[in-house]
Design an enzyme around this catalytic site. Structure first.
Site, PDB file in Angstrom:
ATOM      1  N   GLU A 139      -1.410  -5.337   8.756  1.00 22.52           N
ATOM      2  CA  GLU A 139      -0.582  -4.648   9.739  1.00 22.52           C
ATOM      3  C   GLU A 139      -1.142  -4.831  11.147  1.00 22.52           C
ATOM      4  O   GLU A 139      -2.358  -4.893  11.349  1.00 22.52           O
ATOM      5  CB  GLU A 139      -0.502  -3.151   9.428  1.00 22.52           C
ATOM      6  CG  GLU A 139       0.313  -2.816   8.193  1.00 22.52           C
ATOM      7  CD  GLU A 139       0.518  -1.324   8.033  1.00 22.52           C
ATOM      8  OE1 GLU A 139       0.154  -0.556   8.946  1.00 22.52           O
ATOM      9  OE2 GLU A 139       1.050  -0.906   6.984  1.00 22.52           O
ATOM     10  N   ASP A 159       0.839  -1.199   0.000  1.00 22.61           N
ATOM     11  CA  ASP A 159       0.000   0.000   0.000  1.00 22.61           C
ATOM     12  C   ASP A 159       0.874   1.248   0.000  1.00 22.61           C
ATOM     13  O   ASP A 159       0.371   2.368  -0.093  1.00 22.61           O
ATOM     14  CB  ASP A 159      -0.984   0.002   1.173  1.00 22.61           C
ATOM     15  CG  ASP A 159      -0.319   0.006   2.531  1.00 22.61           C
ATOM     16  OD1 ASP A 159       0.921  -0.050   2.605  1.00 22.61           O
ATOM     17  OD2 ASP A 159      -1.044   0.061   3.554  1.00 22.61           O
ATOM     18  N   LYS A 162      -1.225  -9.377   3.211  1.00 21.96           N
ATOM     19  CA  LYS A 162      -0.505  -8.895   4.387  1.00 21.96           C
ATOM     20  C   LYS A 162      -1.376  -7.927   5.168  1.00 21.96           C
ATOM     21  O   LYS A 162      -2.035  -7.067   4.577  1.00 21.96           O
ATOM     22  CB  LYS A 162       0.806  -8.199   4.004  1.00 21.96           C
ATOM     23  CG  LYS A 162       1.604  -7.715   5.232  1.00 21.96           C
ATOM     24  CD  LYS A 162       2.956  -7.149   4.842  1.00 21.96           C
ATOM     25  CE  LYS A 162       2.860  -5.753   4.277  1.00 21.96           C
ATOM     26  NZ  LYS A 162       2.395  -4.743   5.282  1.00 21.96           N
ATOM     27  N   ASP A 209      -0.936  -6.210  -0.133  1.00 23.35           N
ATOM     28  CA  ASP A 209      -1.087  -5.452   1.103  1.00 23.35           C
ATOM     29  C   ASP A 209      -2.546  -5.020   1.242  1.00 23.35           C
ATOM     30  O   ASP A 209      -3.074  -4.336   0.356  1.00 23.35           O
ATOM     31  CB  ASP A 209      -0.192  -4.209   1.025  1.00 23.35           C
ATOM     32  CG  ASP A 209       0.542  -3.942   2.317  1.00 23.35           C
ATOM     33  OD1 ASP A 209       0.196  -4.540   3.342  1.00 23.35           O
ATOM     34  OD2 ASP A 209       1.477  -3.116   2.291  1.00 23.35           O
ATOM     35  N   GLU A 265       9.390  -4.042  10.864  1.00 22.16           N
ATOM     36  CA  GLU A 265       9.799  -2.775  10.271  1.00 22.16           C
ATOM     37  C   GLU A 265      10.292  -1.793  11.327  1.00 22.16           C
ATOM     38  O   GLU A 265       9.630  -1.562  12.332  1.00 22.16           O
ATOM     39  CB  GLU A 265       8.637  -2.137   9.487  1.00 22.16           C
ATOM     40  CG  GLU A 265       9.028  -0.818   8.829  1.00 22.16           C
ATOM     41  CD  GLU A 265       7.993  -0.282   7.861  1.00 22.16           C
ATOM     42  OE1 GLU A 265       8.198   0.825   7.332  1.00 22.16           O
ATOM     43  OE2 GLU A 265       6.977  -0.970   7.627  1.00 22.16           O
TER      44      GLU A 265
END
Length: 297
Positions: A130, A59, A128, A98, A197
């Site tokens: 978050e 994204d 994916k 994403d 990250e």
């Protein structure tokens, strides 16, 4: 804190789509996993030809491709278009879509529905998500629907405002322990891999040591099971500030600007097109054309 030793074992990738189970084999061989973002068919094809194992249709496209200031404005429709394009270009790598902000936060049902769209309509191999916390039930629901899920902890751009901005995470013992707990919870929920990250290397090392699934680092040191970078960052196409963890392998932006400036100059000075760039017409046909299209007074 100890980590698994990292000894690269380069080799020619096997033909055909990379099985998701092969990631565990790569970890066992101590062969780092290579992941890169891509946003269209040419970048997917080039990443494939370079030997990447995983391609993330991030994204981050909201910023790198669509010109926004954050990842938040990316929509499902935009991400589906980009994912379709990448899957047309990439053959061997696993293509991971994403899930954009708003596509999975509302409910487990909405998360499953949108994940299915990525797989069924855009050809993605996985998605994916978050964060942890409420995301855990989303992961379980999507995995329960038969779709592989990659987790993402540390700096999560979709919630950067809550985290105090784009800053490294887990820099205190308490916060590092929370990050580790989140990663373990995501593994338990069914994630096949987890992105770390902007995490201090010792923290990423400990998370990697404790998890049984692969970790993919971005700004998390060399102790993770793999690395990921953003296409535009590593190729020198990004404008403005670039994170300290980025290594630029080329300055493609400078070369593009040079080429475009040459083109603009050639057109304005009538240096382009030259005769070799044009198509000819036989003299009899040209004369017939003139006869059939007389000048108008």
């Amino acid at each position: 804190m100890s980590t698994r030793p990292r000894t690269p074992a380069p080799g020619t990738p096997a033909p055909g789509k990379l099985p998701i189970t092969e990631l565990a084999v790569l970890v066992e061989r101590r062969q780092p996993i290579v992941m890169i973002t891509a946003y269209d068919a040419p970048s997917g094809r080039l990443a494939d030809e370079a030997g990447a194992d995983l391609i993330l249709v991030g994204d981050s496209a909201a910023m790198t491709v669509l010109g926004h200031d954050s990842t938040l404005p990316a929509t499902m429709e935009e991400m589906l278009v980009l994912t379709r394009a990448v899957t047309r270009g990439a053959r061997r790598p696993l293509v991971i879509a994403d899930m954009p902000f708003g596509s999975f936060q509302v409910s487990d049902g909405a998360a499953v529905e949108n994940a299915i769209r990525f797989v069924k309509d855009a050809g993605a191999d996985a998605v994916k998500l978050e964060g942890a916390g409420p995301t855990l039930t989303r992961v379980r629901a999507i995995v329960g629907a038969g779709i592989p899920v990659m987790g993402h902890v540390g700096l999560t751009p979709q919630s950067a405002t809550m985290l105090g901005g784009f800053k490294a995470q887990g820099r205190t013992a308490d916060k590092a322990a929370t990050l580790l707990a989140d990663a373990l919870a995501l593994e338990e929920a069914g994630c096949f891999a987890i992105v770390l990250e902007a995490v201090p290397a010792p923290v990423a090392d400990e998370v990697t040591r404790r998890l049984h699934v692969p970790t993919i680092g971005i700004g998390a040191g060399a102790g993770t099971d793999g690395q990921v970078l953003v296409w535009h960052d590593l190729l020198g196409l990004s404008a403005g500030h670039v994170a300290r963890f980025v290594k630029q392998y080329a300055e493609i932006g400078d070369e593009i600007r040079r080429a475009l400036a040459c083109y603009v100059n050639d057109v304005r000075t009538s240096s382009f097109p030259e005769p070799r760039h044009t198509y000819s017409m036989s003299e009899p046909e040209r004369q017939m054309l003139e006869a059939e299209t007389p000048d108008v007074a």
